[in-house]
Enzyme design. Structure first.
Site, PDB file in Angstrom:
ATOM      1  N   GLY A   1       0.838  -1.208   0.000  1.00 50.89           N
ATOM      2  CA  GLY A   1       0.000   0.000   0.000  1.00 50.89           C
ATOM      3  C   GLY A   1       0.865   1.247   0.000  1.00 50.89           C
TER       4      GLY A   1
ATOM      5  N   GLY B   1       2.779   3.780   1.281  1.00 51.24           N
ATOM      6  CA  GLY B   1       3.369   4.089   2.580  1.00 51.24           C
ATOM      7  C   GLY B   1       3.853   5.519   2.660  1.00 51.24           C
TER       8      GLY B   1
ATOM      9  N   GLY C   1       7.283   7.765   5.773  1.00 45.87           N
ATOM     10  CA  GLY C   1       6.348   8.407   4.842  1.00 45.87           C
ATOM     11  C   GLY C   1       6.922   9.608   4.111  1.00 45.87           C
TER      12      GLY C   1
ATOM     13  N   ARG D   1       3.239  13.795  -8.400  1.00 43.39           N
ATOM     14  CA  ARG D   1       3.338  12.917  -9.564  1.00 43.39           C
ATOM     15  C   ARG D   1       1.962  12.817 -10.206  1.00 43.39           C
ATOM     16  NH1 ARG D   1       5.558   6.996  -8.120  1.00 43.39           N
ATOM     17  NH2 ARG D   1       3.607   6.603  -7.053  1.00 43.39           N
TER      18      ARG D   1
ATOM     19  N   ASP E   1       4.107  -4.637  -7.648  1.00 39.03           N
ATOM     20  CA  ASP E   1       3.484  -3.403  -7.139  1.00 39.03           C
ATOM     21  C   ASP E   1       4.016  -2.171  -7.868  1.00 39.03           C
ATOM     22  OD1 ASP E   1       5.774  -4.393  -5.536  1.00 39.03           O
ATOM     23  OD2 ASP E   1       5.674  -2.417  -4.625  1.00 39.03           O
ATOM     24  N   ASN E   2       5.016  -2.365  -8.701  1.00 41.87           N
ATOM     25  CA  ASN E   2       5.529  -1.250  -9.494  1.00 41.87           C
ATOM     26  C   ASN E   2       5.221  -1.456 -10.978  1.00 41.87           C
ATOM     27  OD1 ASN E   2       6.586  -0.051  -7.211  1.00 41.87           O
ATOM     28  ND2 ASN E   2       8.565  -1.055  -7.420  1.00 41.87           N
TER      29      ASN E   2
ATOM     30  N   ASP F   1       7.596   4.435 -10.560  1.00 41.85           N
ATOM     31  CA  ASP F   1       8.572   4.193  -9.507  1.00 41.85           C
ATOM     32  C   ASP F   1      10.000   4.352 -10.003  1.00 41.85           C
ATOM     33  OD1 ASP F   1       9.829   3.499  -7.138  1.00 41.85           O
ATOM     34  OD2 ASP F   1       8.117   2.290  -6.561  1.00 41.85           O
TER      35      ASP F   1
HETATM   36  P1  AMP Z   1       9.089   1.138  -3.528  1.00 42.45           P
HETATM   37  O1  AMP Z   1      10.361   0.378  -3.364  1.00 42.45           O
HETATM   38  O2  AMP Z   1       9.286   2.611  -3.635  1.00 42.45           O
HETATM   39  O3  AMP Z   1       8.224   0.590  -4.620  1.00 42.45           O
HETATM   40  O4  AMP Z   1       8.272   0.966  -2.170  1.00 42.45           O
HETATM   41  C1  AMP Z   1       7.799  -0.270  -1.731  1.00 42.45           C
HETATM   42  C2  AMP Z   1       6.846  -0.072  -0.588  1.00 42.45           C
HETATM   43  O5  AMP Z   1       7.501   0.575   0.500  1.00 42.45           O
HETATM   44  C3  AMP Z   1       5.637   0.784  -0.918  1.00 42.45           C
HETATM   45  O6  AMP Z   1       4.534   0.260  -0.218  1.00 42.45           O
HETATM   46  C4  AMP Z   1       6.034   2.150  -0.380  1.00 42.45           C
HETATM   47  O7  AMP Z   1       4.910   2.933  -0.067  1.00 42.45           O
HETATM   48  C5  AMP Z   1       6.820   1.781   0.857  1.00 42.45           C
HETATM   49  N1  AMP Z   1       7.807   2.813   1.239  1.00 42.45           N
HETATM   50  C6  AMP Z   1       8.945   3.158   0.609  1.00 42.45           C
HETATM   51  N2  AMP Z   1       9.584   4.149   1.259  1.00 42.45           N
HETATM   52  C7  AMP Z   1       8.832   4.460   2.330  1.00 42.45           C
HETATM   53  C8  AMP Z   1       8.935   5.414   3.407  1.00 42.45           C
HETATM   54  N3  AMP Z   1       9.954   6.248   3.525  1.00 42.45           N
HETATM   55  N4  AMP Z   1       7.943   5.425   4.335  1.00 42.45           N
HETATM   56  C9  AMP Z   1       6.894   4.587   4.259  1.00 42.45           C
HETATM   57  N5  AMP Z   1       6.741   3.678   3.290  1.00 42.45           N
HETATM   58  C10 AMP Z   1       7.682   3.610   2.338  1.00 42.45           C
HETATM   59 MG    MG Z   2       6.589   1.351  -5.515  1.00 42.58          MG
END
Ligand code: AMP
Ligand code: MG
Length: 479
Positions: free
Chosen positions: A81, A83, A117, A167, A243-244, A253
């Site tokens: 989800g 984050g 976040g 975005r 998820d990407n 992403d």
């Molecule tokens: P990503 O690698 O950017 O595709 O992120 C994978 C998951 O980690 C997604 O659910 C993001 O929302 C969550 N995420 C990445 N960085 C953060 C952060 N700094 N705080 C909270 N959630 C994060």
């Molecule tokens: Mg992502």
């Protein structure tokens, strides 16, 4: 901004409503006026720094974090989800396209797990640069509408400046969104999501005898096309988790992505991709794997008879490689400037890549130099190579093939960029912004990579790879 929020109003079990953090001292770093115009955003009475940092909720927005699951590096995570992203809502562009507007880095959500976040200034500027370059290069992609700094420090390995990226996307529906409901065997919500996706992205599928099978076929086509565009530019996404992977077929992403300078099909930049799962040459295979994961989620909708559903979906997955090959061939013919189709073209293209790999020559410069070769001046290409033996044989084949074409040099120059966001240039621009508060390099690089096919007199140096091969160059996720 005139919001019309269908994800909020139609899919109420698919997200958590939450608010952005109020930033300490928001400043607008960059606003994408061209994109704002395309989206019909009237900025007149808008406080841009406040709205695009999360400090002020614009009228009509319904801020929410979307829920999804996903396979990360092959391992299924049933609950991910947003984050650190918040959907503000959807607006209708001047051309009538429905577009998501999302803040990235505006604070914690119910799906943040251990994360803060937040987003760092460097990664926000990086996504801005690379996604806008991709758009200019003709690749389907999410875009950057704004970058703001929050005036806060965030904890990474060291303290970093905080920032928010705004975005835009055709939607943020991912394979992982389908996986969330499929893994819970929640077929009602799965159907709701599939119907919503069809309505939003593939309305013609409604008239198909099996709309859900047709949805799968449409997404497979879009993903195959997308990967062919990446492969034609030396782009490595770096984190092709489900998820990407969007249902719309847009690149999303931009964490660990990077363009190759020197061609090596095994190239991996991401610091966590230890086994090279997402290496350059693996991308078409991974896209196929991801499509199989989407197919699994759709089975109960495709047919009540599970065997029949598997049979029909498998046909589409098995055809993915052929679909991809067709797009790749089309992409290569475009890059080589060929308007006609000849039987041996794939072989000619493959053997060009072999000459490049043997010499680790610069991907972007090699293609651009083909224009000179076609004008009888092979030295710009030959000079990129240490050993030209294989290349010279190849050039003779290329010359023969070229006789079947007209206006080749012009075509090649039109289709092959001079400028890409090269890693060493991106890093230099981000460092100046982050550590010296100097945004001039960022602005200059952005201007060049968003006009990548035209000469920029005096800026030739931006078309060069780094002087030294940096085999230790690493990129990072979740920054
Ligand atoms: P990503 O690698 O950017 O595709 O992120 C994978 C998951 O980690 C997604 O659910 C993001 O929302 C969550 N995420 C990445 N960085 C953060 C952060 N700094 N705080 C909270 N959630 C994060
Ligand atoms: Mg992502």
């Amino acid at each position: 901004m005139q919001f019309d929020n269908t994800y909020f109003s139609k899919l109420n079990d698919f997200y958590a409503e939450c608010d952005a953090d109020i930033p300490a001292d928001p400043k607008l770093i960059k606003f994408n006026k061209d994109l704002a115009t395309q989206l019909g955003i009237n900025t007149k009475n808008m406080n841009l720094s406040s709205i695009f940092s999360g400090g002020e909720k614009p009228e009509g927005a319904n801020t929410l974090a979307q829920i999804y699951a996903g396979h990360q590096f092959g391992h299924f995570n049933p609950q991910l989800g947003d984050g650190r992203a918040l959907l503000l809502g959807e607006i209708i562009s001047r051309k009538g396209k429905r577009i998501d507007i999302q803040l990235k880095g505006a604070g914690r959500t119910p799906f943040s797990r251990n994360g803060d976040g937040k987003a760092g200034l460097g990664p926000v500027l990086r996504e801005y640069l690379v996604s806008e370059a991709m758009y200019a290069l003709g690749v389907p992609t999410t875009r950057a509408l704004a970058a703001t700094s929050t005036g806060e420090s965030i904890q990474r390995e060291t303290l970093k400046k905080g920032a928010v990226l705004t975005r835009t996307a055709s939607s943020h529906i991912r394979i992982g969104t389908f996986q969330f409901f499929a893994s819970r065997q929640d077929n009602d919500r799965l159907k709701k999501l599939a119907d919503y996706t069809i309505e939003r992205h593939y309305p013609d599928a409604k008239n198909h005898e099996n709309p859900y099978l047709n949805l799968l076929q449409n997404v497979a086509n879009k993903q195959a096309y997308l990967i062919s565009k990446w492969m034609g530019l030396g782009f490595i996404h770096g984190v092709m988790n489900t998820d990407n992977t969007t249902l719309s077929g847009e690149t999303i992403d931009y964490g660990p992505c990077a363009f190759m300078d020197f061609y090596d099909p095994k190239t991996v930049f991401s610091s966590i991709d230890k086994n090279g799962r997402y290496a350059f040459s693996n991308q078409p295979l991974i896209a196929r794997w991801n499509m199989a994961r989407l197919a699994e989620t759709l089975l109960p909708l495709i047919n009540n008879d599970a065997d029949k559903a598997i049979q029909d979906a498998t046909k589409i997955i098995e055809s993915f490689s052929d679909i991809y090959e067709k797009f790749w061939l089309k992409e290569m013919r475009r890059k080589f400037g060929f308007k006609t189709k000849q039987e041996d073209d794939a072989e000619l293209f493959d053997s060009f890549f072999e000459t490049m790999a043997d010499n680790q020559v610069d991907f972007t410069q090699s293609f651009r130099a083909l224009a000179d070769v076609s004008e009888g001046n092979p030295d710009n290409l030959r000079n990129l190579y240490l050993d030209t033996k294989l290349l010279d044989t190849w050039i003779n084949k290329f010359k023969k093939r070229s006789l079947l074409e007209v206006g080749l040099a012009k075509n090649i120059r039109k289709e092959n960029p001079i400028f890409i966001p090269r890693n060493h240039l991106v890093e230099a621009a981000l460092s100046a912004a982050e550590f010296e508060d100097d945004y001039s390099q960022f602005e200059e690089l952005l201007d060049i990579v968003t006009n990548p096919y035209t000469e920029h007199p005096g800026k030739e140096i931006y078309s060069n790879p780094p002087i030294m091969i940096n085999s230790n160059y690493k990129t990072f996720c979740g920054t």
